[in-house]
Design an enzyme around this catalytic site. Structure first.
Site, mmCIF file in Angstrom:
data_model
loop_
_atom_site.group_PDB
_atom_site.id
_atom_site.type_symbol
_atom_site.label_atom_id
_atom_site.label_comp_id
_atom_site.label_asym_id
_atom_site.label_seq_id
_atom_site.Cartn_x
_atom_site.Cartn_y
_atom_site.Cartn_z
ATOM 1 C CB CYS A 68 16.981 21.952 -44.267
ATOM 2 S SG CYS A 68 17.803 23.385 -43.559
ATOM 3 C CB CYS A 71 15.682 23.373 -41.269
ATOM 4 S SG CYS A 71 15.858 24.381 -42.760
ATOM 5 C CB CYS A 188 17.622 13.085 -32.235
ATOM 6 S SG CYS A 188 17.259 11.429 -31.656
ATOM 7 C CB CYS A 191 17.777 12.823 -28.568
ATOM 8 S SG CYS A 191 18.915 11.933 -29.656
#
Length: 381
Positions: A68, A71, A188, A191
């Site tokens: 999702c 989400c 991420c 990240c």
């Protein structure tokens, strides 16, 4: 065997994430006690976790991806929301339900899409749907209105990283700065790992007016067009834009502070070190340094000084004039370099200098040291 290995590793990852999370995981065994009968209100997110792609016929053709995206985008916001209300956890619960794993809970409360947010008053089993914004301010305001609990946010220091959007990206790229841009996504993991390094590197270059360390949220509405135009397919993607150019170079180096510093120093002609200081080459001008070497090798001060003055005329570097000044001072006092170098080193050791002043003192000290270099004897040559 591979399937079981994946399940095991996924379970370990989830356990690690939950251990550090401020959001309470709700399951059938604890849901009623915590949410419906505690007398304490609760904001509950029903979500579907990200799952790996499944392939048909064992080929690399994706069949489904039930992860999702909304989400994933909400997750870091929801986590920060829970952290900001953690001081009031005896008054309010901020929880989440994996409605993919616990489908009965989702069906019980009419969940049909993800993520779904519902507000429970802690006394009944009839929740109120949350239809407001999914940003931190909107969610915080909603809880405060419901409970009269005022949110406590941690004051974060202003970021040294420039957040670029579609408009500001065009304004900064191709101008008078060397720009290093990280294209990231809020969900991420890599990240998130890069973020503190990126912030540190940006601080290291704070005193460099022609270097910009920036980032682009590749999934934000006001910047996703830029990411698409740059061909960003994965995160983080790092690109370097030389000053005056809109043609990037993809950064493929390491993601440590030192690795990024080395790359930018080489590209931008800067001399920053870990922590934001300057290295021993800062301020030194190669062409004038070669002239200084003639002096330290025994050349005539008058002749070499004249050569330096002529060479400095065609240079735009701010320290070209300082070289000329040192030659002039040497003509009046043979001990000038040692005396002035001692004074500057004393200022550095004493501390308390403003960053710009410290950079200047370090650069001048580096130049002075080139005048003190001893020429090699003829036997060494």
């Amino acid at each position: 065997m591979a399937r079981w290995s994946y399940v095991f590793l996924s379970a370990v990852a989830v356990m690690g994430a939950n251990a550090a999370s401020s959001v309470l995981d709700l399951i059938p065994d604890n849901f009623d006690k915590v949410v419906l009968k505690s007398g304490k209100p609760a904001l509950v997110e029903f979500f579907a976790p990200c799952t790996p792609l499944r392939y048909k016929n064992n080929r690399h053709e994706p069949l489904t991806d039930s992860g999702c995206g909304h989400c994933k985008n909400l997750a870091p916001v929801y986590e920060e929301l829970a952290e900001n209300f953690a001081f009031a956890k005896h008054q309010i619960t901020i929880g989440k339900v994996d409605a993919d794993e616990h489908k009965d809970l989702g069906r019980r409360f009419g969940v049909q899409g993800f993520p779904t947010l519902k507000w429970f008053d802690g006394k009944s089993d009839t929740p109120e749907p949350y239809d407001g914004g999914r940003d931190l301010d909107s969610l915080s305001s909603f809880i405060s209105e419901k409970t009269s609990i005022k949110v406590r946010t941690k004051k974060a220091a202003p970021s040294a990283v420039e957040l670029l959007n579609d408009q500001t990206f065009k304004q900064n790229i191709g101008q008078d700065k060397d720009v290093l841009v990280a294209f990231t996504a809020p969900w991420c993991g890599h990240c998130k790992s890069l973020a503190p390094v990126w912030e540190t590197v940006a601080k290291d270059f704070t005193a460099e007016p022609r270097v910009l360390i920036a980032k682009v949220d590749a999934e934000a509405e006001n910047s996703k067009s830029t990411a698409e135009a740059q061909g960003v397919k994965s995160y983080p993607t790092i690109k370097y834009f030389p000053r005056g150019s809109t043609t990037p170079e993809t950064y493929e180096g390491g993601r440590s502070e030192q690795a990024v510093l080395d790359f930018m120093n080489q590209k931008a002609g800067t001399h920053r070190t870990v922590g934001g200081g300057l290295d021993t080459n800062a301020g030194i001008i190669a062409s004038l340094d070669m002239i200084v070497q003639k002096l330290t090798a025994g050349g005539s001060l008058a002749a070499v000084s004249q050569e330096a003055s002529s060479a400095a005329l065609g240079l735009k570097d701010r320290y070209a004039e300082y070289y000329v000044k040192v030659f002039e001072k040497l003509g009046k006092s043979e001990g000038y370099v040692q005396k002035e170098l001692g004074r500057l080193e004393g200022l550095i050791k004493k501390g308390g200098l403003a960053p710009e002043k410290l950079d200047d003192v370090v650069s001048r000290s580096n130049i002075l040291r080139t005048f003190t270099a001893k020429a090699k004897s003829k036997e060494e040559l």
